[in-house]
Design an enzyme around this catalytic site. Structure first.
Site, PDB file in Angstrom:
ATOM      1  N   LYS A 185       0.905  -1.280   0.006  1.00  0.00           N
ATOM      2  CA  LYS A 185      -0.171  -0.142  -0.109  1.00  0.00           C
ATOM      3  C   LYS A 185       0.843   1.372  -0.001  1.00  0.00           C
ATOM      4  O   LYS A 185       0.481   2.273  -0.107  1.00  0.00           O
ATOM      5  CB  LYS A 185      -0.887   0.050   1.172  1.00  0.00           C
ATOM      6  CG  LYS A 185      -0.215  -0.004   2.492  1.00  0.00           C
ATOM      7  CD  LYS A 185      -1.136  -0.217   3.689  1.00  0.00           C
ATOM      8  CE  LYS A 185      -0.440  -0.172   4.853  1.00  0.00           C
ATOM      9  NZ  LYS A 185      -1.411  -0.282   6.136  1.00  0.00           N
ATOM     10  N   GLY A 194       9.658  -1.249   2.602  1.00  0.00           N
ATOM     11  CA  GLY A 194       8.915  -1.345   4.126  1.00  0.00           C
ATOM     12  C   GLY A 194       9.328  -0.510   5.122  1.00  0.00           C
ATOM     13  O   GLY A 194       9.941   0.596   4.840  1.00  0.00           O
ATOM     14  N   GLY A 231      10.753   3.699  27.084  1.00  0.00           N
ATOM     15  CA  GLY A 231      11.089   2.447  26.380  1.00  0.00           C
ATOM     16  C   GLY A 231      12.497   2.265  26.204  1.00  0.00           C
ATOM     17  O   GLY A 231      13.066   3.185  25.236  1.00  0.00           O
ATOM     18  N   VAL A 267       7.937   1.286  22.739  1.00  0.00           N
ATOM     19  CA  VAL A 267       7.672   0.393  23.685  1.00  0.00           C
ATOM     20  C   VAL A 267       7.294  -1.041  23.055  1.00  0.00           C
ATOM     21  O   VAL A 267       6.756  -2.026  23.517  1.00  0.00           O
ATOM     22  CB  VAL A 267       6.301   0.736  24.670  1.00  0.00           C
ATOM     23  CG1 VAL A 267       6.755   1.819  25.567  1.00  0.00           C
ATOM     24  CG2 VAL A 267       5.150   1.031  23.954  1.00  0.00           C
ATOM     25  N   GLY A 268       7.415  -0.994  21.832  1.00  0.00           N
ATOM     26  CA  GLY A 268       7.334  -2.419  20.880  1.00  0.00           C
ATOM     27  C   GLY A 268       6.364  -2.087  19.804  1.00  0.00           C
ATOM     28  O   GLY A 268       6.341  -1.031  19.193  1.00  0.00           O
ATOM     29  N   ASP A 327       7.882  -9.800  10.510  1.00  0.00           N
ATOM     30  CA  ASP A 327       7.387  -9.273  11.751  1.00  0.00           C
ATOM     31  C   ASP A 327       5.941  -9.622  12.025  1.00  0.00           C
ATOM     32  O   ASP A 327       5.587  -9.605  13.068  1.00  0.00           O
ATOM     33  CB  ASP A 327       7.584  -7.810  11.934  1.00  0.00           C
ATOM     34  CG  ASP A 327       8.746  -7.035  11.848  1.00  0.00           C
ATOM     35  OD1 ASP A 327       9.810  -7.786  12.026  1.00  0.00           O
ATOM     36  OD2 ASP A 327       8.911  -5.768  12.083  1.00  0.00           O
ATOM     37  N   HIS A 372      46.646  -8.620  10.439  1.00  0.00           N
ATOM     38  CA  HIS A 372      46.960  -7.694  11.498  1.00  0.00           C
ATOM     39  C   HIS A 372      47.102  -6.164  10.641  1.00  0.00           C
ATOM     40  O   HIS A 372      47.907  -5.987   9.626  1.00  0.00           O
ATOM     41  CB  HIS A 372      47.972  -8.089  12.174  1.00  0.00           C
ATOM     42  CG  HIS A 372      48.676  -7.085  13.118  1.00  0.00           C
ATOM     43  ND1 HIS A 372      48.170  -6.838  14.282  1.00  0.00           N
ATOM     44  CD2 HIS A 372      50.003  -6.241  13.352  1.00  0.00           C
ATOM     45  CE1 HIS A 372      48.838  -6.181  15.107  1.00  0.00           C
ATOM     46  NE2 HIS A 372      49.819  -5.824  14.415  1.00  0.00           N
TER      47      HIS A 372
HETATM   48  C1  LIG Z   1      13.389   2.822  13.901  1.00  0.00           C
HETATM   49  C2  LIG Z   1      13.674   1.437  13.543  1.00  0.00           C
HETATM   50  C3  LIG Z   1      14.881   0.821  13.497  1.00  0.00           C
HETATM   51  C4  LIG Z   1      14.900  -0.487  13.023  1.00  0.00           C
HETATM   52  N1  LIG Z   1      16.515  -0.864  12.794  1.00  0.00           N
HETATM   53  C5  LIG Z   1      16.547  -2.273  12.426  1.00  0.00           C
HETATM   54  C6  LIG Z   1      17.966  -2.575  12.129  1.00  0.00           C
HETATM   55  O1  LIG Z   1      18.957  -1.918  12.297  1.00  0.00           O
HETATM   56  N2  LIG Z   1      18.380  -4.004  11.840  1.00  0.00           N
HETATM   57  C7  LIG Z   1      17.221  -4.763  11.818  1.00  0.00           C
HETATM   58  O2  LIG Z   1      17.369  -5.883  11.447  1.00  0.00           O
HETATM   59  N3  LIG Z   1      15.867  -4.248  11.840  1.00  0.00           N
HETATM   60  C8  LIG Z   1      15.714  -3.152  12.243  1.00  0.00           C
HETATM   61  N4  LIG Z   1      14.264  -2.856  12.536  1.00  0.00           N
HETATM   62  C9  LIG Z   1      13.209  -3.612  12.383  1.00  0.00           C
HETATM   63  C10 LIG Z   1      12.881  -3.789  10.834  1.00  0.00           C
HETATM   64  O3  LIG Z   1      12.527  -2.699  10.143  1.00  0.00           O
HETATM   65  C11 LIG Z   1      11.672  -4.871  10.732  1.00  0.00           C
HETATM   66  O4  LIG Z   1      12.024  -6.072  11.568  1.00  0.00           O
HETATM   67  C12 LIG Z   1      11.652  -5.245   9.262  1.00  0.00           C
HETATM   68  O5  LIG Z   1      11.269  -4.168   8.459  1.00  0.00           O
HETATM   69  C13 LIG Z   1      10.520  -6.376   8.993  1.00  0.00           C
HETATM   70  O6  LIG Z   1      10.248  -6.626   7.790  1.00  0.00           O
HETATM   71  P1  LIG Z   1       8.711  -7.125   7.019  1.00  0.00           P
HETATM   72  O7  LIG Z   1       9.230  -7.389   5.918  1.00  0.00           O
HETATM   73  O8  LIG Z   1       8.428  -8.262   7.751  1.00  0.00           O
HETATM   74  O9  LIG Z   1       7.871  -5.743   7.232  1.00  0.00           O
HETATM   75  P2  LIG Z   1       8.033  -4.362   7.068  1.00  0.00           P
HETATM   76  O10 LIG Z   1       9.202  -3.917   6.874  1.00  0.00           O
HETATM   77  O11 LIG Z   1       7.184  -3.902   7.992  1.00  0.00           O
HETATM   78  O12 LIG Z   1       7.011  -4.261   5.624  1.00  0.00           O
HETATM   79  C14 LIG Z   1       5.750  -4.501   5.697  1.00  0.00           C
HETATM   80  C15 LIG Z   1       5.284  -3.852   4.393  1.00  0.00           C
HETATM   81  O13 LIG Z   1       3.890  -4.312   4.366  1.00  0.00           O
HETATM   82  C16 LIG Z   1       2.972  -3.315   3.821  1.00  0.00           C
HETATM   83  N5  LIG Z   1       1.708  -3.576   4.358  1.00  0.00           N
HETATM   84  C17 LIG Z   1       1.190  -3.658   5.373  1.00  0.00           C
HETATM   85  N6  LIG Z   1      -0.162  -4.162   5.530  1.00  0.00           N
HETATM   86  C18 LIG Z   1      -0.560  -3.901   4.166  1.00  0.00           C
HETATM   87  C19 LIG Z   1      -1.873  -4.198   3.574  1.00  0.00           C
HETATM   88  N7  LIG Z   1      -2.932  -4.516   4.049  1.00  0.00           N
HETATM   89  N8  LIG Z   1      -1.809  -4.193   2.131  1.00  0.00           N
HETATM   90  C20 LIG Z   1      -0.620  -4.015   1.347  1.00  0.00           C
HETATM   91  N9  LIG Z   1       0.454  -3.643   2.168  1.00  0.00           N
HETATM   92  C21 LIG Z   1       0.506  -3.688   3.216  1.00  0.00           C
HETATM   93  C22 LIG Z   1       3.547  -2.181   4.487  1.00  0.00           C
HETATM   94  O14 LIG Z   1       3.266  -0.981   3.719  1.00  0.00           O
HETATM   95  C23 LIG Z   1       4.987  -2.404   4.474  1.00  0.00           C
HETATM   96  O15 LIG Z   1       5.905  -1.833   3.429  1.00  0.00           O
HETATM   97  C24 LIG Z   1      14.062  -1.341  12.762  1.00  0.00           C
HETATM   98  C25 LIG Z   1      12.609  -0.914  13.024  1.00  0.00           C
HETATM   99  C26 LIG Z   1      12.397   0.442  13.399  1.00  0.00           C
HETATM  100  C27 LIG Z   1      11.164   0.886  13.612  1.00  0.00           C
END
Ligand SMILES: Cc1cc2nc3c(=O)[nH]c(=O)nc-3n(C[C@H](O)[C@H](O)[C@H](O)COP(=O)(O)OP(=O)(O)OC[C@H]3O[C@@H](n4cnc5c(N)ncnc54)[C@H](O)[C@@H]3O)c2cc1C
Length: 470
Positions: free
Chosen positions: A40, A45, A183, A272-273, A314, A446
């Site tokens: 969307k 992501g 958090g 907080v998560g 996630d 080294h």
């Molecule tokens: C501030 C911050 C820093 C972070 N730093 C790190 C890091 O350094 N290293 C690390 O490993 N992880 C980090 N993370 C965590 C990491 O971003 C996530 O674990 C990762 O992005 C998860 O990937 P994903 O593909 O599961 O989902 P996401 O990256 O959340 O992508 C999901 C996608 O699905 C789309 N979507 C959702 N619902 C719908 C729907 N109904 N229809 C169509 N599309 C939809 C969204 O628009 C999004 O683009 C960080 C997170 C945050 C918030």
């Protein structure tokens, strides 16, 4: 059926173009499947647009700025160093754009159909995709759900002008004078420390008895020490109660061991998560089995209870990390293509890009002992490494844990500069089933920080060269 609605057939439909989804889509296309990916929002992501990448860009800028204040330690005078924060933000945006543009090109190059819109399941083989007034149906043989997560909003701290989630905290156009972070997990610490380096007066409120819960205290202690040096106030065992917001500031009321306190700041950052994005997909239509926390239940191949539907990243159990999502994406795509892939989480590293960096992989000493191992432990300090001292970074250690009986490497914890990169060697060691001795027999160049890993392994075997072995 909505007028004009038509149905497209596809082998694999991937929902969500984050690090889980886009990697799964590419891998499935490499394996000869016709693939469509729907999001969307932008591709990349959370990780590319609002997470890993923008936060690391700000961390780099803050680190460079702060280290200039200590440049005189090594004979470099840098006076009147200024931050142009809008330029920092512009640069950060350019990094994000380069990477999301790269993902878009990779999808195109792999002939993956890109769709825009929100997804709703119709049945086990069909979704509707809503993009403004347009609705289309897609029929698929297999589907991978990778819709990621969003910040948890606390009822008592509704997001608004002055109460921010990580997304808005990454987008601030000016350096705030003060900030309260609710958090002390990795996102809160990374962002809180970043703003503290830019000069913001930061207060961190953490509910448990230490920041970065989940990491051992001997690791988080180093971070606590640096936060203190930056003037950050940290309250542990603190319970955030409520907030009063005005146009220009917010006052947080919290309790520490029963005592009520207040702190006023320009902004409150609530980290907080995160909550899985599984509530608006219409998963009821396919009777998807979920956990109490709204996560999708999967097996060791990322298969859900619906035979042709997979879930990764996630939205499933486990640490919310980008590399975990991508790894699961590859497994799901390979299983769909008929390969015998399965998940093995033994060597998933976890990194916090704070200062000093902390990283861990595999088992800690306590976990190994709890699992019945008799352990060999080696711990080597950065302070005894030539490269670290020549980089003017002597803080931290590498701790490596092995099984006494077999010598196999079980895990490592690293605190210090480049911990994020050093941990990869130990992850490989665990994955390959190598022994501590294998690491000691590997010639490390080294002077490099990598030698600290080698010496920690030698220390575990009782023969490190650059420290006295006990
Ligand atoms: C501030 C911050 C820093 C972070 N730093 C790190 C890091 O350094 N290293 C690390 O490993 N992880 C980090 N993370 C965590 C990491 O971003 C996530 O674990 C990762 O992005 C998860 O990937 P994903 O593909 O599961 O989902 P996401 O990256 O959340 O992508 C999901 C996608 O699905 C789309 N979507 C959702 N619902 C719908 C729907 N109904 N229809 C169509 N599309 C939809 C969204 O628009 C999004 O683009 C960080 C997170 C945050 C918030």
């Amino acid at each position: 059926m909505v007028v004009g609605e038509f149905t497209t057939e596809i082998d694999v439909l991937v929902i969500g173009a984050g690090p889980g989804g886009y990697v799964a889509a590419i891998r499935a296309a490499q394996l000869g499947k016709s693939v469509a990916i729907v999001d969307k929002d932008e591709v990349g992501g959370v990780c590319l647009n609002r997470g890993c990448i923008p936060s690391k860009a700000l961390i780099t800028a803050a680190h460079q700025y702060e280290s200039m204040h200590h440049a005189s330690d090594i004979g470099i005078r840098a006076e009147n160093v200024q931050v142009d924060f809008s330029k920092v933000q512009e640069w950060k945006k350019s990094v994000v754009n380069k990477l999301t543009g790269g993902v878009a090109s990779l999808l195109k190059g792999n002939k993956i159909q890109r769709l825009k819109g929100e997804v709703l399941f119709v049945n086990e083989n069909e979704v509707r995709v809503f993009d403004n007034y347009e609705v289309n149906r897609y029929r698929f043989e297999h589907c991978i759900i990778a819709t990621g997560s969003r910040p948890i909003e606390l009822k008592a701290f509704p997001y608004g002008n002055r109460v921010l989630s990580s997304t808005e905290a990454l987008e601030l156009q000016e350096i705030p004078k003060s900030m309260v972070v609710i958090g002390g997990g990795y996102i809160g610490i990374e962002l809180g420390q970043t703003y503290a380096k830019f000069g913001t007066e930061v207060t961190i409120l953490e509910g448990s008895n230490s920041i970065l819960p989940g990491f051992e205290k001997e690791m988080s202690r180093w971070v606590e020490r640096n936060l203190k040096k930056l003037g950050v106030t940290t309250h542990t065992e603190a319970l955030a109660q409520s907030v009063e917001q005005t146009d220009s500031e917010a006052t947080v009321t919290f309790t520490v061991k029963g005592e009520e306190k207040k702190v006023t700041a320009d902004y409150v950052l609530v980290t907080v998560g995160r909550r899985p994005n599984t509530d608006e997909l219409g998963l009821e239509a396919i009777n998807m089995e979920m956990t109490d926390r709204g996560l999708i239940k999967v097996d060791h191949q990322c298969k859900t209870n619906v035979p042709n539907v997979y879930a990764i990243g996630d939205v499933i159990e486990g640490p919310a990390l980008a590399h975990k999502a991508s790894y699961e994406g590859k497994v799901a795509a390979e299983v769909i293509a008929g390969l015998p892939s399965m998940i093995d989480y033994k060597a998933i590293p976890a990194v916090v890009f704070c200062d000093p960096e902390i990283a861990s992989v595999g088992l800690s000493e306590t976990e190994a002992k709890d699992q019945g191992y008799e352990v060999l432990v080696g711990k080597f300090p950065y302070a005894a490494n030539g490269r670290a001292l020549s980089m003017n970074v002597g803080e931290g250690f590498v701790k490596i844990i092995g099984d006494k009986e077999t010598g196999l490497v079980l895990g490592a914890q690293i605190v210090g500069p480049e911990a994020s990169n050093l941990i990869a060697e130990v992850a490989l060691a665990i994955e390959m089933g190598t022994t501590l001795e294998d690491i000691t027999l590997t010639i490390h160049a080294h002077p490099t920080l990598g030698e600290i890993v080698m010496e920690a392994a030698e220390g575990a075997l009782g023969h490190a060269i650059h420290q006295i072995n006990k």
